[in-house]
Design a protein around this motif. Structure first.
Motif, mmCIF file in Angstrom:
data_model
loop_
_atom_site.group_PDB
_atom_site.id
_atom_site.type_symbol
_atom_site.label_atom_id
_atom_site.label_comp_id
_atom_site.label_asym_id
_atom_site.label_seq_id
_atom_site.Cartn_x
_atom_site.Cartn_y
_atom_site.Cartn_z
ATOM 1 N N ASN A 29 0.807 -1.217 0.000
ATOM 2 C CA ASN A 29 0.000 0.000 0.000
ATOM 3 C C ASN A 29 0.845 1.275 0.000
ATOM 4 O OD1 ASN A 29 0.949 0.108 2.607
ATOM 5 N ND2 ASN A 29 -1.045 -0.003 3.583
ATOM 6 N N THR A 30 2.154 1.133 -0.184
ATOM 7 C CA THR A 30 3.051 2.286 -0.145
ATOM 8 C C THR A 30 3.939 2.298 -1.371
ATOM 9 O OG1 THR A 30 3.091 2.136 2.267
ATOM 10 C CG2 THR A 30 4.813 3.461 1.235
ATOM 11 N N ILE A 31 4.121 3.494 -1.920
ATOM 12 C CA ILE A 31 5.032 3.671 -3.052
ATOM 13 C C ILE A 31 6.058 4.736 -2.691
ATOM 14 C CG2 ILE A 31 3.490 5.349 -4.186
ATOM 15 C CD1 ILE A 31 4.607 4.230 -6.881
ATOM 16 N N ALA A 32 7.293 4.476 -3.050
ATOM 17 C CA ALA A 32 8.353 5.481 -2.998
ATOM 18 C C ALA A 32 8.551 5.911 -4.440
ATOM 19 C CB ALA A 32 9.629 4.902 -2.407
ATOM 20 N N TYR A 33 8.142 7.116 -4.757
ATOM 21 C CA TYR A 33 8.187 7.583 -6.133
ATOM 22 C C TYR A 33 9.621 7.560 -6.655
ATOM 23 C CZ TYR A 33 3.558 9.246 -4.887
ATOM 24 O OH TYR A 33 2.250 9.306 -4.448
ATOM 25 N N PRO A 34 9.832 6.980 -7.835
ATOM 26 C CA PRO A 34 11.181 6.956 -8.407
ATOM 27 C C PRO A 34 11.746 8.369 -8.532
ATOM 28 C CG PRO A 34 9.690 5.544 -9.666
ATOM 29 C CD PRO A 34 8.855 6.329 -8.694
ATOM 30 N N HIS A 35 12.868 8.589 -7.917
ATOM 31 C CA HIS A 35 13.538 9.895 -7.912
ATOM 32 C C HIS A 35 12.659 10.989 -7.303
ATOM 33 C CE1 HIS A 35 16.505 7.954 -10.417
ATOM 34 N NE2 HIS A 35 15.548 7.587 -11.227
ATOM 35 N N CYS A 57 10.727 12.766 -2.172
ATOM 36 C CA CYS A 57 12.126 12.969 -1.771
ATOM 37 C C CYS A 57 12.269 14.265 -0.980
ATOM 38 C CB CYS A 57 13.046 12.993 -2.991
ATOM 39 S SG CYS A 57 13.346 11.351 -3.640
ATOM 40 N N ARG A 58 11.137 14.888 -0.673
ATOM 41 C CA ARG A 58 11.141 16.104 0.130
ATOM 42 C C ARG A 58 11.607 15.734 1.533
ATOM 43 N NH1 ARG A 58 6.610 17.863 2.695
ATOM 44 N NH2 ARG A 58 5.360 16.448 1.430
ATOM 45 N N SER A 59 12.605 16.440 2.020
ATOM 46 C CA SER A 59 13.182 16.131 3.320
ATOM 47 C C SER A 59 12.346 16.757 4.434
ATOM 48 C CB SER A 59 14.609 16.670 3.382
ATOM 49 O OG SER A 59 15.183 16.353 4.620
ATOM 50 N N GLY A 60 12.166 16.020 5.524
ATOM 51 C CA GLY A 60 11.465 16.569 6.684
ATOM 52 C C GLY A 60 10.552 15.561 7.332
ATOM 53 N N LEU A 61 9.951 16.006 8.414
ATOM 54 C CA LEU A 61 8.973 15.186 9.129
ATOM 55 C C LEU A 61 7.594 15.483 8.577
ATOM 56 C CD1 LEU A 61 10.242 15.725 12.794
ATOM 57 C CD2 LEU A 61 10.713 13.795 11.284
ATOM 58 N N SER A 62 6.731 14.502 8.574
ATOM 59 C CA SER A 62 5.377 14.742 8.090
ATOM 60 C C SER A 62 4.599 15.533 9.134
ATOM 61 C CB SER A 62 4.679 13.429 7.753
ATOM 62 O OG SER A 62 4.544 12.629 8.890
ATOM 63 N N ARG A 63 3.647 16.255 8.642
ATOM 64 C CA ARG A 63 2.757 17.083 9.467
ATOM 65 C C ARG A 63 1.337 16.567 9.326
ATOM 66 N NH1 ARG A 63 6.897 18.730 11.837
ATOM 67 N NH2 ARG A 63 8.196 20.318 10.894
ATOM 68 N N PHE A 64 0.488 16.948 10.232
ATOM 69 C CA PHE A 64 -0.885 16.468 10.256
ATOM 70 C C PHE A 64 -1.605 16.697 8.929
ATOM 71 C CE2 PHE A 64 -5.434 16.928 11.177
ATOM 72 C CZ PHE A 64 -5.678 15.692 11.722
ATOM 73 N N GLY A 65 -1.391 17.817 8.292
ATOM 74 C CA GLY A 65 -2.118 18.147 7.077
ATOM 75 C C GLY A 65 -1.518 17.594 5.799
ATOM 76 N N ASP A 66 -0.402 16.881 5.879
ATOM 77 C CA ASP A 66 0.231 16.341 4.677
ATOM 78 C C ASP A 66 -0.663 15.314 3.996
ATOM 79 O OD1 ASP A 66 2.547 17.813 5.006
ATOM 80 O OD2 ASP A 66 3.693 16.162 5.872
ATOM 81 N N SER A 67 -0.635 15.326 2.680
ATOM 82 C CA SER A 67 -1.323 14.297 1.917
ATOM 83 C C SER A 67 -0.611 12.969 2.161
ATOM 84 C CB SER A 67 -1.256 14.631 0.423
ATOM 85 O OG SER A 67 -1.586 13.504 -0.349
ATOM 86 N N LEU A 68 -1.364 11.915 2.389
ATOM 87 C CA LEU A 68 -0.761 10.598 2.621
ATOM 88 C C LEU A 68 -0.021 10.092 1.390
ATOM 89 C CD1 LEU A 68 -3.531 8.762 4.674
ATOM 90 C CD2 LEU A 68 -1.460 9.903 5.501
ATOM 91 N N LEU A 69 -0.341 10.636 0.223
ATOM 92 C CA LEU A 69 0.341 10.224 -1.000
ATOM 93 C C LEU A 69 1.482 11.177 -1.370
ATOM 94 C CD1 LEU A 69 -2.751 8.987 -2.976
ATOM 95 C CD2 LEU A 69 -0.747 7.620 -2.393
ATOM 96 N N ASP A 70 1.857 12.065 -0.427
ATOM 97 C CA ASP A 70 2.959 12.998 -0.665
ATOM 98 C C ASP A 70 3.707 13.260 0.643
ATOM 99 O OD1 ASP A 70 4.634 14.733 -2.061
ATOM 100 O OD2 ASP A 70 3.315 16.459 -1.752
ATOM 101 N N LEU A 71 4.186 12.203 1.250
ATOM 102 C CA LEU A 71 4.858 12.326 2.533
ATOM 103 C C LEU A 71 6.353 12.610 2.370
ATOM 104 C CD1 LEU A 71 3.156 9.332 4.342
ATOM 105 C CD2 LEU A 71 2.676 11.766 4.670
ATOM 106 N N PRO A 72 6.903 13.460 3.238
ATOM 107 C CA PRO A 72 8.344 13.708 3.202
ATOM 108 C C PRO A 72 9.097 12.544 3.824
ATOM 109 C CG PRO A 72 7.383 14.901 5.020
ATOM 110 C CD PRO A 72 6.243 14.230 4.282
ATOM 111 N N ARG A 73 10.416 12.594 3.743
ATOM 112 C CA ARG A 73 11.254 11.530 4.304
ATOM 113 C C ARG A 73 12.312 12.114 5.231
ATOM 114 N NH1 ARG A 73 12.987 7.422 -0.527
ATOM 115 N NH2 ARG A 73 11.170 7.692 -1.816
#
Length: 91
Positions: A29-35, A57-73
């Motif tokens: 249920n999880t994808i790491a987008y290529p590049h 590949c966006r660096s940082g901690l996730s926040r409450f309002g982040d889209s689950l399909l666009d999480l930072p790392r």
């Protein structure tokens, strides 16, 4: 993935998910987008393919309002010691 046509994005997303599920014998249920290559269309189509979480590949901690399909790392390397690891999680 942003350079692909929508039908190619769906084909790649669905195919890779099916292969991983078959080979691992587990739901994927999880994808790491290529590049980290993602945009609104890619995220939408990956959600339609059954992915719930997407890692950018966006660096940082996730926040409450982040889209689950666009999480930072948070990058963790093999050379990080425990103190460095904890510090990364305390940003």
């Amino acid at each position: 993935m942003t350079t692909l046509k929508p039908e190619e994005i769906v084909r790649e997303g669905a195919r890779s998910r099916a292969i991983l599920q078959r080979e691992l014998g587990k739901a994927i249920n999880t994808i790491a987008y290529p590049h980290g290559d993602t945009d609104r269309v890619v995220r939408h189509l990956m959600g339609a393919c059954g992915y719930v979480f997407g890692l950018s590949c966006r660096s940082g901690l996730s926040r409450f309002g982040d889209s689950l399909l666009d999480l930072p790392r948070v990058e963790v390397t093999g050379s990080d010691n425990l103190r460095e690891f904890v510090a990364k999680l305390s940003l």
